[in-house]
Design a protein around this motif. Structure first.
Motif, short mmCIF file in Angstrom:
data_model
loop_
_atom_site.label_atom_id
_atom_site.label_comp_id
_atom_site.label_asym_id
_atom_site.label_seq_id
_atom_site.Cartn_x
_atom_site.Cartn_y
_atom_site.Cartn_z
N PRO A 1 0.95 -1.24 -0.41
CA PRO A 1 0.14 0.19 0.02
C PRO A 1 1.23 1.34 0.23
O PRO A 1 1.87 1.46 0.45
N VAL A 2 0.67 2.89 -1.34
CA VAL A 2 1.01 3.99 -0.96
C VAL A 2 -0.04 4.57 -0.65
O VAL A 2 -0.86 4.30 -1.64
N TYR A 3 0.52 6.06 0.30
CA TYR A 3 -0.35 6.98 0.10
C TYR A 3 -1.83 6.29 0.34
O TYR A 3 -2.72 7.47 -0.23
N CYS A 4 -1.58 5.51 1.48
CA CYS A 4 -3.57 5.23 1.64
C CYS A 4 -3.51 5.78 3.15
O CYS A 4 -2.67 5.06 4.15
N GLU A 5 -4.38 5.36 3.03
CA GLU A 5 -5.24 6.09 4.76
C GLU A 5 -6.08 4.64 5.37
O GLU A 5 -7.32 4.30 3.93
N ASN A 6 -6.63 4.65 6.74
CA ASN A 6 -7.24 3.65 7.17
C ASN A 6 -7.31 2.08 6.53
O ASN A 6 -8.21 2.09 5.72
N VAL A 7 -6.09 1.48 6.36
CA VAL A 7 -5.88 0.34 6.03
C VAL A 7 -5.76 -1.58 7.04
O VAL A 7 -5.09 -1.12 7.89
N THR A 8 -6.16 -2.05 6.66
CA THR A 8 -6.78 -2.93 8.02
C THR A 8 -6.14 -4.41 6.77
O THR A 8 -6.42 -4.97 5.90
N PHE A 9 -5.01 -5.34 7.64
CA PHE A 9 -4.20 -6.38 7.15
C PHE A 9 -5.13 -7.59 8.27
O PHE A 9 -4.62 -7.45 9.41
N LYS A 10 -6.05 -8.25 8.13
CA LYS A 10 -6.32 -8.70 9.53
C LYS A 10 -6.39 -10.93 8.96
O LYS A 10 -7.55 -10.79 7.77
N ASN A 11 -5.60 -11.61 9.50
CA ASN A 11 -5.90 -13.07 9.65
C ASN A 11 -5.65 -13.69 7.78
O ASN A 11 -6.68 -14.43 8.01
N VAL A 12 -4.55 -12.92 8.09
CA VAL A 12 -3.95 -12.63 5.86
C VAL A 12 -2.55 -14.17 6.46
O VAL A 12 -1.70 -13.36 7.22
N ILE A 13 -2.47 -14.99 5.64
CA ILE A 13 -1.20 -15.19 5.58
C ILE A 13 -0.80 -15.60 4.13
O ILE A 13 -1.30 -15.17 2.48
N SER B 1 4.66 5.11 2.98
CA SER B 1 3.83 6.91 2.91
C SER B 1 2.32 6.12 3.71
O SER B 1 1.70 7.15 3.20
N CYS B 2 1.92 5.51 4.63
CA CYS B 2 0.28 5.51 4.93
C CYS B 2 0.08 5.99 6.26
O CYS B 2 1.17 5.66 7.17
N ARG B 3 -1.31 5.99 6.63
CA ARG B 3 -1.56 6.16 7.90
C ARG B 3 -2.85 5.49 8.32
O ARG B 3 -3.47 4.80 7.58
N HIS B 4 -2.74 5.49 8.95
CA HIS B 4 -4.03 4.70 10.01
C HIS B 4 -4.18 3.11 9.20
O HIS B 4 -4.64 2.72 9.20
N VAL B 5 -2.65 2.46 9.89
CA VAL B 5 -3.01 0.82 9.60
C VAL B 5 -3.22 -0.05 10.71
O VAL B 5 -2.01 0.03 11.20
N VAL B 6 -3.64 -0.86 10.29
CA VAL B 6 -3.74 -1.90 11.58
C VAL B 6 -3.42 -3.07 10.60
O VAL B 6 -3.81 -3.84 8.94
N ILE B 7 -2.07 -4.54 11.37
CA ILE B 7 -1.97 -5.76 11.02
C ILE B 7 -2.05 -6.43 11.35
O ILE B 7 -1.39 -6.63 12.72
N ASP B 8 -3.02 -7.32 11.87
CA ASP B 8 -3.57 -8.15 13.11
C ASP B 8 -3.96 -9.62 12.67
O ASP B 8 -4.52 -10.27 11.54
N GLY B 9 -2.97 -10.73 13.50
CA GLY B 9 -3.50 -11.62 13.38
C GLY B 9 -2.73 -12.41 12.01
O GLY B 9 -2.68 -13.43 11.40
N GLY C 1 12.30 1.26 7.94
CA GLY C 1 13.43 1.90 6.65
C GLY C 1 13.97 0.46 5.60
O GLY C 1 13.05 -0.11 5.23
N SER C 2 14.61 0.78 5.35
CA SER C 2 15.71 2.12 5.34
C SER C 2 15.17 3.33 4.35
O SER C 2 15.09 4.71 4.74
N GLU C 3 13.88 3.12 3.77
CA GLU C 3 13.52 4.83 2.71
C GLU C 3 12.49 5.51 3.99
O GLU C 3 11.86 4.84 3.94
N THR C 4 13.52 6.36 4.55
CA THR C 4 12.34 6.54 5.51
C THR C 4 12.33 8.20 5.44
O THR C 4 12.16 9.22 6.55
N SER C 5 12.53 9.16 3.61
CA SER C 5 13.01 10.27 3.18
C SER C 5 11.30 11.06 3.77
O SER C 5 11.61 12.28 4.00
N GLY C 6 10.10 10.98 4.06
CA GLY C 6 9.01 11.17 4.08
C GLY C 6 8.73 11.17 6.06
O GLY C 6 7.53 12.08 6.33
#
Length: 488
Positions: A225-237, A249-257, A305-310
């Motif tokens: 995901p790039v430049y995304c907002e409100n992102v959820t990955f849940k119970n994914v293999i 460069s995303c915000r409000h991201v949840v990666i759970d389970g 990182g290591s790409e952290t320029s934003g």
């Protein structure tokens, strides 16, 4: 060149200020002591008209031999023009080229359904893609969405990349790229390369949910995901021959389970490289990673990182198991020339075993490729502050913490390590830090000093042994010609 993304904000320097309205977090990781974990996100399936389409009704065969690209894309397009709804893929093997999802669409992969990536590179459109922190020419992903809202991919089915598309990049003429082994070779800094397709890529999307599916990538990044907002990955293999999930460069991201079995970083947090990423200035922020299991064969379980320029900030990792890493379980990294910041990183309740080089490494001196247009001067040295690691259990790690690669002109401000148990061969190597707080470090099996320091102040440092100063290069000079956004 402008981007329809949220504006750059001044970082909040007081605890909790302005954060109460964030949808995924009751409190963000701020300096050290009182931390409140965020509440888990809820699934956000799209609402709207109840269009329900079965890809078989539009001609998909699912025989694993006939390309079903047209039927699958027609189903997704038809769902969109009728205002959104659900596209169902029943059991079967659907050979297909790249597919584009639209707003207000749920792609449901039923048990026994597999989307099989075409082995023909011509089935993936050429576009602009972000790779290693820069926008370059490349092939679009197997599954993608752009400028879309309320996109969901779920079910008990599989998304599988073609193993015939090998490598992460190609030469400009489409031939395979061969890495140079000569010292000083630029390799990935070249501007005439073409990136191969990712498995899934989402650009400028809001309200994205990927849940329950099984993914199998090739040797290119799996989910990006790039430049995304409100992102959820849940119970994914996630099984991948490269990175698992690259949050860019995303915000409000949840990666759970989620369960990861990868050959590069299981999760990588990024925000661009050099003057391009620093000028665009879109941080990766407000990320929660919880209840995940990581196994990685080549690099780290979680790489920041290591790409952290934003900039990268407000990251919470909790209740996770790091069961294998070729390097370190956790690796936070950057270098002079990146600029921006990596701040407010909190990790709690981690189980770490089979990490070949250690539990934690902080390296802000020399990680990753130098950009052709680095951020010059003191601004190019990343600001690093407010890191907390609590309730960590390690088993036979070679080094507990390697954190001596920090620039003396911008020392790490705020490091708390509390309640660490288990076994290790060596202890903590710390350099160029202030406001350090160490307590309840009850590891056994190590030889030599538990703590070794160079220019470190704080508490819990009694008895620390002296450490050699890190080697530091000079500041990066300003270019003769200023960087212009969009140039190659």
């Amino acid at each position: 060149m402008t981007h329809p993304i949220w504006p750059r904000r001044k970082f909040l320097e007081t605890t909790g200020k302005g954060l109460a309205t964030l949808p995924f977090m009751a409190s963000l990781p701020l300096p050290a002591e009182a931390q409140k974990p965020r509440k888990p996100t809820e699934s956000h399936e799209p609402t709207g008209p109840a269009v329900h389409l079965n890809v078989r009704d539009l001609g998909a065969l699912g025989d694993g031999k006939t390309k079903d690209t047209l039927a699958l894309q027609q189903a997704l397009d038809r769902c969109s023009v009728f205002g959104g709804g659900e596209v169902v893929v029943p059991a079967g093997d659907y050979l297909t080229g790249a597919l584009l999802l639209h707003s207000n669409t749920t792609l449901r992969l039923e048990d026994g359904a597999t989307l099989l990536g075409s082995p023909d590179i011509a089935d993936y459109p050429m576009t602009q893609v972000r790779w290693e922190g820069r926008w370059i020419k490349g092939y679009g992903a197997f599954l993608s969405a752009q400028n879309a809202e309320n996109v969901t991919i779920l079910g008990k089915g599989n998304v599988t990349a073609s193993p015939a598309i090998k490598g992460r990049i190609r030469n400009a003429d489409g031939s395979p790229f061969v890495y140079s082994r000569q010292p000083g070779a630029s390799n990935l800094a070249r501007q005439d390369i073409i990136r191969n397709p990712a498995l899934m890529e989402f650009t400028h999307c809001k309200n994205l949910l990927v849940q329950d599916i099984v993914t199998q990538g090739n040797d290119m990044w799996s989910i990006h995901p790039v430049y995304c907002e409100n992102v959820t990955f849940k119970n994914v293999i996630i099984r991948s021959g490269a990175d698992g999930i690259d949050v860019d460069s995303c915000r409000h991201v949840v990666i759970d389970g989620c369960q990861f079995d990868t050959r590069d970083d299981c999760i990588s947090l990024k925000s661009g490289r050099g003057m391009e990423g620093n000028t665009i200035a879109v941080p990766c922020e407000d990320v929660r990673i919880s209840n995940c299991t990581f196994t990685d064969a080549t690099w780290a379980c979680i790489g920041i990182g290591s790409e952290t320029s934003g900039g990268i900030r407000n990251v919470l990792v909790e209740h996770c198991k790091c069961l294998g890493a070729r390097t370190h379980a956790i690796y936070i990294k950057s270098r002079p020339g990146r600029g921006a910041f990596i701040e407010n990183i909190t990790m709690n309740d981690l189980e770490v075993s089979n990490a070949k080089l250690g539990f934690l490494r902080l390296n802000f001196l020399n990680s990753g490729l130098q950009d052709p247009y680095p951020v010059p001067g003191l601004d190019g040295i990343p600001t690093v502050r407010n890191y907390t690691f609590t309730n960590i259990r390690v088993t036979d790690v070679p080094v507990l913490v390697t954190a001596n690669e920090i620039h003396p002109d911008k020392p790490l401000d705020g490091l708390t390590i509390r309640n660490v148990t288990g076994t290790c061969e060596k202890g903590l190597l710390l350099a160029n830090m202030k406001n350090v707080h160490l307590s309840q470090i009850k590891v056994t099996g190590f030889t030599g000093p538990l703590i070794s320091t160079y220019k470190v102040t704080g508490t819990g440092l009694t008895g620390a042994a002296p450490l050699e100063a890190p080697k530091v290069s000079g500041l990066i000079a300003a270019p003769a010609t200023p960087y212009v956004l969009g140039q190659k």
